[in-house]
Write an enzyme that holds these catalytic residues in place. Structure first.
Site, mmCIF file in Angstrom:
data_model
loop_
_atom_site.group_PDB
_atom_site.id
_atom_site.type_symbol
_atom_site.label_atom_id
_atom_site.label_comp_id
_atom_site.label_asym_id
_atom_site.label_seq_id
_atom_site.Cartn_x
_atom_site.Cartn_y
_atom_site.Cartn_z
ATOM 1 N N LYS A 1 14.573 -38.592 -18.305
ATOM 2 C CA LYS A 1 15.629 -39.060 -19.217
ATOM 3 C C LYS A 1 15.166 -40.099 -20.232
ATOM 4 O O LYS A 1 15.932 -40.943 -20.691
ATOM 5 C CB LYS A 1 16.841 -39.623 -18.426
ATOM 6 C CG LYS A 1 17.407 -38.611 -17.482
ATOM 7 C CD LYS A 1 17.948 -37.429 -18.234
ATOM 8 C CE LYS A 1 17.719 -36.143 -17.506
ATOM 9 N NZ LYS A 1 17.769 -34.976 -18.363
ATOM 10 N N THR B 1 11.423 -36.873 -22.584
ATOM 11 C CA THR B 1 10.444 -35.861 -22.171
ATOM 12 C C THR B 1 10.554 -34.580 -23.008
ATOM 13 O O THR B 1 9.543 -34.062 -23.513
ATOM 14 C CB THR B 1 10.691 -35.481 -20.691
ATOM 15 O OG1 THR B 1 11.001 -36.656 -19.956
ATOM 16 C CG2 THR B 1 9.518 -34.760 -20.094
ATOM 17 N N THR B 2 11.764 -34.068 -23.122
ATOM 18 C CA THR B 2 11.985 -32.789 -23.800
ATOM 19 C C THR B 2 11.553 -32.893 -25.267
ATOM 20 O O THR B 2 10.911 -31.987 -25.816
ATOM 21 C CB THR B 2 13.484 -32.410 -23.725
ATOM 22 O OG1 THR B 2 13.955 -32.664 -22.400
ATOM 23 C CG2 THR B 2 13.713 -30.963 -24.076
ATOM 24 N N HIS C 1 6.093 -36.166 -14.220
ATOM 25 C CA HIS C 1 6.956 -37.336 -14.063
ATOM 26 C C HIS C 1 6.346 -38.331 -13.071
ATOM 27 O O HIS C 1 6.976 -39.332 -12.742
ATOM 28 C CB HIS C 1 8.335 -36.924 -13.530
ATOM 29 C CG HIS C 1 9.271 -36.356 -14.563
ATOM 30 N ND1 HIS C 1 9.372 -36.834 -15.846
ATOM 31 C CD2 HIS C 1 10.194 -35.355 -14.484
ATOM 32 C CE1 HIS C 1 10.301 -36.154 -16.510
ATOM 33 N NE2 HIS C 1 10.815 -35.247 -15.702
ATOM 34 N N SER D 1 21.760 -42.085 -19.512
ATOM 35 C CA SER D 1 21.407 -40.680 -19.730
ATOM 36 C C SER D 1 21.272 -39.956 -18.384
ATOM 37 O O SER D 1 21.723 -38.821 -18.226
ATOM 38 C CB SER D 1 20.097 -40.594 -20.529
ATOM 39 O OG SER D 1 19.768 -39.259 -20.780
ATOM 40 N N TYR E 1 10.869 -44.442 -26.880
ATOM 41 C CA TYR E 1 11.861 -43.541 -27.476
ATOM 42 C C TYR E 1 12.480 -44.185 -28.720
ATOM 43 O O TYR E 1 12.661 -43.539 -29.750
ATOM 44 C CB TYR E 1 12.933 -43.256 -26.418
ATOM 45 C CG TYR E 1 14.027 -42.299 -26.819
ATOM 46 C CD1 TYR E 1 13.931 -40.944 -26.538
ATOM 47 C CD2 TYR E 1 15.191 -42.751 -27.458
ATOM 48 C CE1 TYR E 1 14.952 -40.060 -26.877
ATOM 49 C CE2 TYR E 1 16.204 -41.879 -27.810
ATOM 50 C CZ TYR E 1 16.079 -40.534 -27.513
ATOM 51 O OH TYR E 1 17.095 -39.664 -27.868
ATOM 52 N N ARG F 1 21.831 -34.121 -25.281
ATOM 53 C CA ARG F 1 23.154 -34.745 -25.331
ATOM 54 C C ARG F 1 23.285 -35.456 -26.663
ATOM 55 O O ARG F 1 23.235 -34.849 -27.703
ATOM 56 C CB ARG F 1 23.321 -35.682 -24.112
ATOM 57 C CG ARG F 1 24.757 -36.051 -23.779
ATOM 58 C CD ARG F 1 24.834 -36.987 -22.574
ATOM 59 N NE ARG F 1 24.197 -38.277 -22.827
ATOM 60 C CZ ARG F 1 24.819 -39.358 -23.278
ATOM 61 N NH1 ARG F 1 26.108 -39.324 -23.513
ATOM 62 N NH2 ARG F 1 24.166 -40.497 -23.486
ATOM 63 N N GLY G 1 21.375 -38.410 -27.663
ATOM 64 C CA GLY G 1 20.101 -38.905 -28.172
ATOM 65 C C GLY G 1 20.236 -40.158 -29.017
ATOM 66 O O GLY G 1 19.525 -40.312 -30.017
HETATM 67 N N1 LIG Z 1 14.848 -33.573 -29.731
HETATM 68 C C1 LIG Z 1 15.367 -34.680 -29.237
HETATM 69 N N2 LIG Z 1 15.414 -35.803 -29.968
HETATM 70 C C2 LIG Z 1 15.955 -36.945 -29.470
HETATM 71 N N3 LIG Z 1 16.485 -37.035 -28.228
HETATM 72 C C3 LIG Z 1 16.442 -35.938 -27.456
HETATM 73 C C4 LIG Z 1 15.888 -34.718 -27.912
HETATM 74 N N4 LIG Z 1 15.997 -33.806 -26.918
HETATM 75 C C5 LIG Z 1 16.606 -34.412 -25.897
HETATM 76 N N5 LIG Z 1 16.884 -35.696 -26.223
HETATM 77 C C6 LIG Z 1 17.570 -36.706 -25.402
HETATM 78 O O1 LIG Z 1 16.684 -37.162 -24.374
HETATM 79 C C7 LIG Z 1 17.444 -37.405 -23.177
HETATM 80 C C8 LIG Z 1 16.944 -36.479 -22.093
HETATM 81 O O2 LIG Z 1 15.731 -37.012 -21.625
HETATM 82 P P1 LIG Z 1 14.528 -36.113 -21.110
HETATM 83 O O3 LIG Z 1 14.216 -35.091 -22.096
HETATM 84 O O4 LIG Z 1 13.453 -37.056 -20.721
HETATM 85 O O5 LIG Z 1 15.160 -35.449 -19.807
HETATM 86 S S1 LIG Z 1 14.300 -34.712 -18.670
HETATM 87 O O6 LIG Z 1 13.559 -35.747 -17.964
HETATM 88 O O7 LIG Z 1 13.439 -33.739 -19.298
HETATM 89 O O8 LIG Z 1 15.306 -34.099 -17.789
HETATM 90 C C9 LIG Z 1 18.898 -37.156 -23.528
HETATM 91 O O9 LIG Z 1 19.378 -38.424 -23.991
HETATM 92 P P2 LIG Z 1 20.918 -38.831 -23.971
HETATM 93 O O10 LIG Z 1 21.555 -38.061 -25.063
HETATM 94 O O11 LIG Z 1 20.952 -40.299 -24.245
HETATM 95 O O12 LIG Z 1 21.466 -38.487 -22.619
HETATM 96 C C10 LIG Z 1 18.774 -36.145 -24.651
HETATM 97 O O13 LIG Z 1 19.906 -36.052 -25.474
#
Ligand SMILES: Nc1ncnc2c1ncn2[C@@H]1O[C@H](COP(=O)(O)OS(=O)(=O)O)[C@@H](OP(=O)(O)O)[C@H]1O
Length: 334
Positions: free
Chosen positions: A71, A74-75, A140, A170, A229, A294, A296
């Site tokens: 969270k 990563t993605t 992770h 998150s 981030y 979500r 972000g």
């Molecule tokens: N492309 C992109 N740009 C910016 N932010 C992004 C993006 N993709 C995912 N997110 C936001 O990252 C949060 C999810 O974290 P992770 O990707 O680390 O989750 S996981 O560990 O892979 O399950 C989650 O944050 P929150 O919205 O605050 O919940 C996602 O919305």
């Protein structure tokens, strides 16, 4: 057997199963569990993969590892790093329907090592040759869980972290949304937060996780890149160039003039990825693809966490991070 000692050379199925059954366990959200391994709460579903990674994975000089606590971005980092590394093969552009990001969730493009290795029978030393041909992996696990071969090789690690307030929030949203079977232990946000602060969390405690990579990046900056981030949000293009340079594939002047950096930034943006059919449907690791995207936002915590929750996390950050020169500027969303 306590896993403080060196892992045995000739581990076998029974030894690993005995080790796992001797480790402390806690119930986690909706019927899943956490196992305390070397002072970190590892998801019980992946514990075998984590142990195999630590004991047997052979890192190569060409490996680039994307590491994170869940969270924290990563993605996003997976999408960016994949697009950078394969930009010659796949033209980065939102208009390019053939780009792999249009047909695959970023988690499908950059596999988690511990999940790949989890598929192996416990105690079995898998043939890693197929895996190590791949350059980009994710994990992770904390830094010191990585096998000696990675520490000894020239492989590089990119760690992304996020301020703990938004990370906690998150995580809460993810677990509250995740469409999991089970039902045991549906906690309130207060209970979830309490556990997060105690370190009882996916790959928690968060402070030890962050510090493991922070210290490594201070000691070996050429091998470990530490990203936040919040910085990536503030200036994605600048940080994307840092990522490319660190990976050994810097953007040329021509590429910059051609807008390649901006194209990658746009293609990997939350607003673009979220709207792709592949990310609106389907699932991965048992979670719906859409749950990885979500809001972000930086500072969304201010809309959910009470003043006492904020104070508690600020105190933990001060106590744990300040002595090591690690700080987060806490911005609120307006
Ligand atoms: N492309 C992109 N740009 C910016 N932010 C992004 C993006 N993709 C995912 N997110 C936001 O990252 C949060 C999810 O974290 P992770 O990707 O680390 O989750 S996981 O560990 O892979 O399950 C989650 O944050 P929150 O919205 O605050 O919940 C996602 O919305």
């Amino acid at each position: 057997m306590a896993e403080n000692s060196q892992p045995p050379n000739n581990d076998n199925q029974q030894e690993i199963e005995e080790l796992i059954s001797s480790l402390p366990k806690e119930k986690w959200w909706r019927g899943s569990g956490l196992t305390l391994y070397q002072n970190f709460w590892v998801p019980s579903d992946f514990i075998r993969g984590v142990i195999t990674l630590r004991r047997h994975f052979i890192g190569r000089d060409s490996n680039i590892l994307l590491a994170s606590k869940p969270k924290t971005g990563t993605t996003w980092l997976k999408a960016l790093a994949f697009s950078v590394l394969h930009r010659a093969q796949f033209r980065p552009s939102v208009a390019n329907a053939n780009h792999p990001l249009c047909s695959s969730n970023p988690h499908d493009l950059v596999p988690f090592l511990e999940i790949m290795l989890n598929g192996q029978p416990a105690g079995h030393v898998p043939d890693m040759s197929g895996f190590t041909d791949l350059q980009l992996f994710a994990t992770h696990v904390p830094y010191h869980f990585l096998p000696e071969s990675i520490h000894q090789s020239q492989s590089r690690v990119i760690y992304i972290c996020r301020n703990p307030l938004d990370t906690a929030l998150s995580s809460w949203h993810f677990w509250a949304q995740a469409n999991l079977e089970g039902g045991a232990g549906d906690w309130s946000m207060e209970e979830f937060f309490e556990n997060f602060c105690k370190g009882l969390d996916f790959y928690g405690p968060f402070w030890d996780h962050l510090l493991s990579y922070w210290k490594a990046s201070c000691e070996r900056p050429e091998r470990v890149l530490f990203l936040k981030y919040e910085d990536l949000k503030e200036d994605t293009a600048r940080n994307l160039k840092r990522i490319a340079e660190f990976m050994g594939v810097p953007f040329s002047k021509e590429e910059e003039l051609d807008g390649v950096v901006d194209q990658i930034v746009e293609m990997c943006s939350l607003s673009n990825l979220k709207e792709l059919d592949v990310n609106k449907t389907g699932d991965i690791f048992g979670y719906e693809n859409k749950t990885f995207f979500r809001k972000g936002e930086v500072g969304d915590w201010a809309n959910y966490l009470s003043p006492s929750m904020v104070e508690r996390l600020e105190n933990i950050m001060k106590e744990k991070f300040s002595p090591f020169g690690l700080y987060f500027t806490l911005k609120k969303t307006s």
